[in-house]
Design a protein around this motif. Structure first.
Motif, PDB file in Angstrom:
ATOM      1  N   ASN A   1       0.837  -1.190   0.000  1.00 37.12           N
ATOM      2  CA  ASN A   1       0.000   0.000   0.000  1.00 37.12           C
ATOM      3  C   ASN A   1       0.887   1.261   0.000  1.00 37.12           C
ATOM      4  O   ASN A   1       1.698   1.450   0.893  1.00 37.12           O
ATOM      5  CB  ASN A   1      -0.879  -0.022   1.264  1.00 37.12           C
ATOM      6  CG  ASN A   1      -1.802   1.173   1.334  1.00 37.12           C
ATOM      7  OD1 ASN A   1      -1.557   2.194   0.704  1.00 37.12           O
ATOM      8  ND2 ASN A   1      -2.864   1.041   2.088  1.00 37.12           N
ATOM      9  N   PRO A   2       0.757   2.099  -1.029  1.00 36.16           N
ATOM     10  CA  PRO A   2       1.644   3.268  -1.111  1.00 36.16           C
ATOM     11  C   PRO A   2       1.522   4.204   0.091  1.00 36.16           C
ATOM     12  O   PRO A   2       2.513   4.788   0.531  1.00 36.16           O
ATOM     13  CB  PRO A   2       1.214   3.946  -2.412  1.00 36.16           C
ATOM     14  CG  PRO A   2      -0.046   3.296  -2.839  1.00 36.16           C
ATOM     15  CD  PRO A   2      -0.134   1.974  -2.159  1.00 36.16           C
ATOM     16  N   ARG A   3       0.282   4.353   0.634  1.00 36.63           N
ATOM     17  CA  ARG A   3       0.127   5.273   1.754  1.00 36.63           C
ATOM     18  C   ARG A   3       0.840   4.746   2.988  1.00 36.63           C
ATOM     19  O   ARG A   3       1.470   5.484   3.719  1.00 36.63           O
ATOM     20  CB  ARG A   3      -1.357   5.522   2.054  1.00 36.63           C
ATOM     21  CG  ARG A   3      -1.927   6.516   1.049  1.00 36.63           C
ATOM     22  CD  ARG A   3      -3.210   7.162   1.493  1.00 36.63           C
ATOM     23  NE  ARG A   3      -3.268   7.582   2.876  1.00 36.63           N
ATOM     24  CZ  ARG A   3      -4.414   7.792   3.519  1.00 36.63           C
ATOM     25  NH1 ARG A   3      -5.539   7.578   2.897  1.00 36.63           N
ATOM     26  NH2 ARG A   3      -4.408   8.195   4.757  1.00 36.63           N
TER      27      ARG A   3
ATOM     28  N   ARG B   1       3.419   2.795   2.932  1.00 38.90           N
ATOM     29  CA  ARG B   1       4.859   2.937   2.684  1.00 38.90           C
ATOM     30  C   ARG B   1       5.330   4.351   2.978  1.00 38.90           C
ATOM     31  O   ARG B   1       6.387   4.569   3.578  1.00 38.90           O
ATOM     32  CB  ARG B   1       5.168   2.614   1.224  1.00 38.90           C
ATOM     33  CG  ARG B   1       5.097   1.148   0.948  1.00 38.90           C
ATOM     34  CD  ARG B   1       5.464   0.861  -0.475  1.00 38.90           C
ATOM     35  NE  ARG B   1       5.837  -0.537  -0.590  1.00 38.90           N
ATOM     36  CZ  ARG B   1       6.734  -1.003  -1.449  1.00 38.90           C
ATOM     37  NH1 ARG B   1       7.354  -0.174  -2.241  1.00 38.90           N
ATOM     38  NH2 ARG B   1       7.012  -2.280  -1.488  1.00 38.90           N
ATOM     39  N   SER B   2       4.540   5.316   2.525  1.00 37.15           N
ATOM     40  CA  SER B   2       4.928   6.703   2.732  1.00 37.15           C
ATOM     41  C   SER B   2       4.950   7.032   4.228  1.00 37.15           C
ATOM     42  O   SER B   2       5.875   7.685   4.722  1.00 37.15           O
ATOM     43  CB  SER B   2       3.963   7.593   1.953  1.00 37.15           C
ATOM     44  OG  SER B   2       3.729   8.778   2.643  1.00 37.15           O
ATOM     45  N   THR B   3       3.937   6.533   4.977  1.00 38.06           N
ATOM     46  CA  THR B   3       3.910   6.769   6.422  1.00 38.06           C
ATOM     47  C   THR B   3       5.143   6.156   7.072  1.00 38.06           C
ATOM     48  O   THR B   3       5.819   6.789   7.895  1.00 38.06           O
ATOM     49  CB  THR B   3       2.656   6.116   7.052  1.00 38.06           C
ATOM     50  OG1 THR B   3       1.548   6.400   6.229  1.00 38.06           O
ATOM     51  CG2 THR B   3       2.428   6.638   8.461  1.00 38.06           C
TER      52      THR B   3
ATOM     53  N   SER C   1       7.970   5.617   5.744  1.00 43.09           N
ATOM     54  CA  SER C   1       9.146   6.405   5.393  1.00 43.09           C
ATOM     55  C   SER C   1       9.278   7.636   6.291  1.00 43.09           C
ATOM     56  O   SER C   1      10.367   8.000   6.717  1.00 43.09           O
ATOM     57  CB  SER C   1       9.053   6.803   3.929  1.00 43.09           C
ATOM     58  OG  SER C   1      10.179   7.548   3.577  1.00 43.09           O
ATOM     59  N   TRP C   2       8.121   8.280   6.567  1.00 40.96           N
ATOM     60  CA  TRP C   2       8.152   9.451   7.450  1.00 40.96           C
ATOM     61  C   TRP C   2       8.614   9.056   8.854  1.00 40.96           C
ATOM     62  O   TRP C   2       9.415   9.766   9.467  1.00 40.96           O
ATOM     63  CB  TRP C   2       6.772  10.101   7.543  1.00 40.96           C
ATOM     64  CG  TRP C   2       6.470  10.980   6.365  1.00 40.96           C
ATOM     65  CD1 TRP C   2       5.556  10.760   5.377  1.00 40.96           C
ATOM     66  CD2 TRP C   2       7.095  12.227   6.052  1.00 40.96           C
ATOM     67  NE1 TRP C   2       5.574  11.764   4.464  1.00 40.96           N
ATOM     68  CE2 TRP C   2       6.503  12.690   4.847  1.00 40.96           C
ATOM     69  CE3 TRP C   2       8.085  12.993   6.653  1.00 40.96           C
ATOM     70  CZ2 TRP C   2       6.880  13.880   4.248  1.00 40.96           C
ATOM     71  CZ3 TRP C   2       8.465  14.182   6.056  1.00 40.96           C
ATOM     72  CH2 TRP C   2       7.866  14.620   4.862  1.00 40.96           C
TER      73      TRP C   2
END
Ligand SMILES: Nc1ncnc2c1ncn2[C@@H]1O[C@H](COP(=O)(O)OP(=O)(O)OP(=O)(O)O)[C@@H](O)[C@H]1O
Ligand SMILES: [Mg+2]
Lengths: 243, 327
Positions: free
Chosen positions: B10-12, B14-16, B18-19
């Motif tokens: 899930n891209p979201r 993954r982005s979370t 990463s943050w």
């Protein structure tokens, strides 16, 4: 008006290219001459020599009696009298259409901005796009850009206009609008030298057709004679290809 | 199992992730630094730093001799106290008008305090910052001028300007800036009687000029040949076609690499400390040697450089956006 005598021009890039070989040609005031010939035959080179964008190796060129080959000649003053229209338009992308058409009269002829803009608007009217005066070139179609380029050259009120394949970068439906402007100019008595393969244009307004091949002028004649009964086999072969 | 797989792709998510990783790394860095300083038993004294930026200084004016006040002359926001001694020799004391405590006819004694006030003064770090700014701004301006002419000479068809430009560019790019600064200080400076400041500014300008020249050359060459041909065919001479057609178009493309060059220049200006110019880095060193608070001082120095370089970046970005309007 244009007097080209025994001109030679050789390029030395990767190999030696004889772009012009013993070219002699005259164009009188008010005459319209079309230059045709296969790719690489030296048409562009000849045209570019006429306003000294290329220097020649040998021979002489006189524009309105002024020798281009003389080092005392002010080349910029001669160029101001010779308008040139390029295949790729070469409009100035950072200026509006009005800026493109007025920059040379203001900076070179030192005319006032008001007067230059007045003349520019008349010229844009003439080429049919006064409403685009405040657009940038990137917002125009190819045909419109080429018409602006013609107006830009005319704004210097030149005695001679040179056209180097002005329509060959255009989509077919835009060719007509540019040729119409050129025809109008020709009928008004402008001295013109055009490299173009638009036979219709040549037949309609052209006084003489010059056929070049491999840097040489092969033959010269009226459009009717050149197109209908050329003397040389090479001319015939070339015309057979393009028609 | 499937839900875990879905989650991982899930891209979201993954982005979370990463943050969170970024936050952890930053916290780790700060904690690491803190831990390291614990190890070397360093005592942080951040409270020492502000006074090297700005400090309050008290100024006072004392009477030089016994005398009588004979006049009070206003001079803008200051007042000049005119006093005469027993030989009728006049003395003048300039004090802020609102602090005048004497009036005409008063006797004043030698050593008497005529006025006393406090004011903010620039500390060594602020002075260093201002000097760095002055040197950088002057070197940038001179560097642009030198670079423009060298770049144009480099593109010239005639051999003299072209080869002089090539020689200059290669000479500057092939030698260390530190050595150039020494040469400007010891040799050029002696010959032409230059101050340290002038020697430093000139060394940096000549250094930047060589790089700017190459940037400008590349910028001009990136403009299609048809542009100058169109300009020349309209009768414009070399100057007009450069000024109105080529350079305005080249400038837009030159701006980003030029900005990078000038950010380097601001940082390189730290080298002129070697010729006794107390710019920012040297100011930091001097405070360090006298207080031993090297950690705080150089963190502060780094932050001050960042302020300069970041402001320059912002100005250039603003200019880029302004110029982007026309296409
Ligand atoms: N700047 C240059 N350097 C080297 N060779 C050149 C240069 N300009 C033209 N030439 C060569 O000179 C010859 C004549 O070129 P020119 O552009 O005049 O031909 P042309 O008749 O206009 O062809 P086209 O119809 O393709 O435009 C060609 O062989 C070309 O490769
Ligand atoms: Mg051509």
């Amino acid at each position: 008006m244009i007097d080209v005598r025994n001109v030679y021009k050789t390029f030395y890039s990767r190999h030696r290219v004889e772009a012009l070989v013993d070219v002699t040609m005259q164009v009188d005031k008010g005459e319209v001459v079309t230059i045709i010939g296969p790719s690489g035959s030296g048409k562009s080179t000849l045209l570019r020599c006429l306003n000294h964008l290329e220097t020649i190796d040998r021979g002489e060129i006189f524009i309105d009696g002024i020798p281009l080959t003389d080092s005392r000649t002010n080349i910029n003053a001669v160029r101001a009298e010779v308008g040139m229209v390029f295949q790729s338009f070469n409009l100035f992308p950072h200026m509006t259409v009005l800026g493109n058409v007025t920059i040379a009269p203001i900076k070179v002829r030192r005319r006032s901005r008001d007067q230059s803009e007045g003349i520019a608007m008349q010229l844009l009217e003439k080429v049919g796009i006064p409403e685009k005066a405040n657009s940038f070139p990137s917002q125009l179609s190819g045909g419109q850009q080429q018409r602006v380029a013609i107006a830009r050259a005319l704004a210097m009120q030149p005695k001679i206009m040179l056209f180097d394949e002005p329509t060959s970068a255009l989509d077919p439906e835009m060719i007509g609008e540019v040729l119409d402007v050129m025809k109008t100019l020709a009928r008004e008595g402008m001295t013109m030298c055009c490299v173009t393969h638009e036979m219709g244009f040549a037949r309609e307004v052209c006084d003489r057709v010059v056929f070049m091949d491999e840097g040489r002028i092969i033959e010269v004649g009226t459009p009717e004679r050149m197109f209908d009964s050329p003397d040389h086999d090479r001319t015939r072969a070339f015309l057979a290809q393009i028609i | 199992m499937e839900t875990v797989k879905d989650l991982v792709h899930n891209p979201r998510f993954r982005s979370t992730l990463s943050w969170i990783a970024l936050a952890l790394i930053l916290i780790g860095l700060v904690a690491g630094t803190f831990h390291t300083t614990k190890k070397v038993e360093y005592i942080w004294r951040w409270e020492q730093i502000p006074r090297y930026v700005l400090f309050k200084d008290s100024d006072l004016i004392e009477a030089q001799e016994d005398a009588t006040v004979i006049a009070l002359d206003r001079d803008g926001s200051d007042t000049v106290i005119v006093a005469a001694n027993f030989l009728d020799e006049e003395q003048y004391y300039t004090v802020p008008s609102n602090l005048v405590t004497v009036s005409v006819g008063d006797e004043i004694r030698s050593g008497q305090v005529l006025a006393q006030w406090e004011r903010w003064k620039a500390g060594l770090l602020l002075k260093g910052l201002i000097l760095t700014l002055e040197i950088s701004v002057l070197a940038i301006i001179l560097g642009i001028i030198i670079g423009l002419f060298t770049g144009l000479a480099r593109l010239s068809g005639s051999p003299a300007p072209k080869w002089l430009a090539i020689g200059y560019i290669e000479l500057i790019r092939g030698t260390p800036l530190l050595v150039q600064i020494y040469i400007f200080y010891f040799f050029v400076g002696q010959v032409f009687k230059l101050s340290n400041f002038m020697a430093g500014v000139l060394a940096l300008s000549v250094f930047a000029g060589a790089y700017v020249a190459e940037i400008i050359r590349a910028g001009i060459q990136s403009i299609h040949r048809g542009q100058s041909e169109a300009a020349r065919s309209l009768g414009m001479n070399y100057y007009l076609s450069m000024r109105y057609i080529i350079l305005p178009q080249a400038f837009k493309r030159i701006l980003p690499p030029l900005a990078g060059q000038f950010i380097s220049l601001i940082k390189d200006s730290s080298l002129v400390g070697v010729i006794a110019l107390v710019e920012l880095t040297r100011a930091g060193r001097e405070i360090g040697t006298s207080t031993f608070n090297y950690f705080e001082v150089f963190f502060t120095v780094a932050a001050l450089y960042l302020i300069l370089t970041f402001s320059l970046s912002m100005i250039v970005q603003f200019m880029e956006r302004r110029f982007a309007v026309s296409d």
